[in-house]
Design a protein around this motif. Sequence first.
Motif, PDB file in Angstrom:
ATOM      1  N   VAL A 148     -11.552  -7.983  25.945  1.00  0.00           N
ATOM      2  CA  VAL A 148     -12.753  -8.816  25.828  1.00  0.00           C
ATOM      3  C   VAL A 148     -13.101  -9.019  24.353  1.00  0.00           C
ATOM      4  O   VAL A 148     -13.369 -10.144  23.907  1.00  0.00           O
ATOM      5  N   VAL A 149     -13.070  -7.919  23.576  1.00  0.00           N
ATOM      6  CA  VAL A 149     -13.356  -7.999  22.141  1.00  0.00           C
ATOM      7  C   VAL A 149     -12.339  -8.892  21.439  1.00  0.00           C
ATOM      8  O   VAL A 149     -12.699  -9.747  20.618  1.00  0.00           O
ATOM      9  N   HIS A 150     -11.055  -8.700  21.759  1.00  0.00           N
ATOM     10  CA  HIS A 150      -9.990  -9.502  21.145  1.00  0.00           C
ATOM     11  C   HIS A 150     -10.207 -10.984  21.405  1.00  0.00           C
ATOM     12  O   HIS A 150     -10.119 -11.822  20.498  1.00  0.00           O
ATOM     13  N   HIS A 151     -10.520 -11.338  22.658  1.00  0.00           N
ATOM     14  CA  HIS A 151     -10.691 -12.748  23.015  1.00  0.00           C
ATOM     15  C   HIS A 151     -11.958 -13.334  22.397  1.00  0.00           C
ATOM     16  O   HIS A 151     -11.965 -14.499  21.983  1.00  0.00           O
ATOM     17  N   LEU A 152     -13.026 -12.545  22.330  1.00  0.00           N
ATOM     18  CA  LEU A 152     -14.257 -13.045  21.728  1.00  0.00           C
ATOM     19  C   LEU A 152     -14.061 -13.306  20.234  1.00  0.00           C
ATOM     20  O   LEU A 152     -14.521 -14.333  19.713  1.00  0.00           O
ATOM     21  N   LEU A 153     -13.381 -12.402  19.545  1.00  0.00           N
ATOM     22  CA  LEU A 153     -13.093 -12.598  18.122  1.00  0.00           C
ATOM     23  C   LEU A 153     -12.202 -13.811  17.910  1.00  0.00           C
ATOM     24  O   LEU A 153     -12.440 -14.629  17.011  1.00  0.00           O
ATOM     25  N   SER A 154     -11.169 -13.931  18.747  1.00  0.00           N
ATOM     26  CA  SER A 154     -10.245 -15.069  18.637  1.00  0.00           C
ATOM     27  C   SER A 154     -10.979 -16.375  18.910  1.00  0.00           C
ATOM     28  O   SER A 154     -10.806 -17.363  18.181  1.00  0.00           O
ATOM     29  N   LEU A 155     -11.805 -16.365  19.938  1.00  0.00           N
ATOM     30  CA  LEU A 155     -12.560 -17.570  20.313  1.00  0.00           C
ATOM     31  C   LEU A 155     -13.510 -17.987  19.202  1.00  0.00           C
ATOM     32  O   LEU A 155     -13.609 -19.174  18.865  1.00  0.00           O
ATOM     33  N   ALA A 156     -14.182 -17.009  18.593  1.00  0.00           N
ATOM     34  CA  ALA A 156     -15.142 -17.313  17.521  1.00  0.00           C
ATOM     35  C   ALA A 156     -14.436 -17.878  16.296  1.00  0.00           C
ATOM     36  O   ALA A 156     -14.864 -18.899  15.729  1.00  0.00           O
ATOM     37  N   SER A 157     -13.339 -17.251  15.873  1.00  0.00           N
ATOM     38  CA  SER A 157     -12.652 -17.684  14.659  1.00  0.00           C
ATOM     39  C   SER A 157     -11.946 -19.027  14.848  1.00  0.00           C
ATOM     40  O   SER A 157     -11.995 -19.895  13.972  1.00  0.00           O
ATOM     41  N   VAL A 158     -11.299 -19.201  16.005  1.00  0.00           N
ATOM     42  CA  VAL A 158     -10.602 -20.469  16.266  1.00  0.00           C
ATOM     43  C   VAL A 158     -11.607 -21.606  16.400  1.00  0.00           C
ATOM     44  O   VAL A 158     -11.393 -22.712  15.880  1.00  0.00           O
TER      45      VAL A 158
END
Length: 274
Positions: A148-158
């Motif tokens: 969940v953390v990985h996807h949220l960080l990826s989603l925010a940066s992308v």
Amino acid sequence: MLSTESSNMLDKSYLNQAELLIKDYVSADLFVVYTSIIIGIFACKTVYELSQLISPIYFKSYHNLTKGLQLEWSNRVMSTFHAMYIATVSLYFVLWSDLFNNDPQRGPVTLRSSTASISALGASVGYFLSDLSMIIWRYPSLGGMEYVVHHLLSLASVSYAMLTGEAQMYTYMVLISEATTPSINLRWYLDAAGMKRSKAYTINGVLIFLSWLVARILLFIYLFWHSYIYYDEVKRMHEIGVVMMHVVPLVLSVMNLFWFSKIFKGMVKTLKRE
């Protein structure tokens, strides 16, 4: 208490401020953004549905799985499809495209973008939204809090890079790390097919180790070195972008190192068994 009229005026004021913020910092064509995100979500849905139709026909081991594992099977097909797509696109933009080449006349590399680069990031946002929704829906069967953390960080940066046009080169560098996903998923498929003691499983384990070392360890070291060398251009970004440029890769690096230690231990254990 505020009257209804006063409340409506406050709501309009906040909306106006939000619109000004978007106009100031969103440089991308919103039609391109929305269209690419929708295409990304539609592509993920299509791949997922096709997997559920085709897998029972061509893979006998699929019938032996529980409903939950069959769902994970199709989810991993979807993530493999996205990984192959975005890793290929990222390699193109970072290595072969002239969008981020060393040309001072084109301005800071941290502020360069194009319709194609925005569209590709939008499709990736569509995937992360789709996959994160499935992870939350089936939590924790498709992944724990680290996913969940990985996807949220990826989603925010992308999303930030897509909307503002900032740090797209570094975003694509990070997205190259998705090249490790197919081999990770293949490991799960071989395990599900009862091939954990096969040569293919061992070879794939070594491949996971090598690809992870290159794409998620050495490449991140290069990213930090590059951002240090070009820090004058990094500072040209908005403050939010500068913070995200340092925080997101750093957090992902820590997670990558944690997973890398597990991969190394697993590979050593498998090789000793051989």
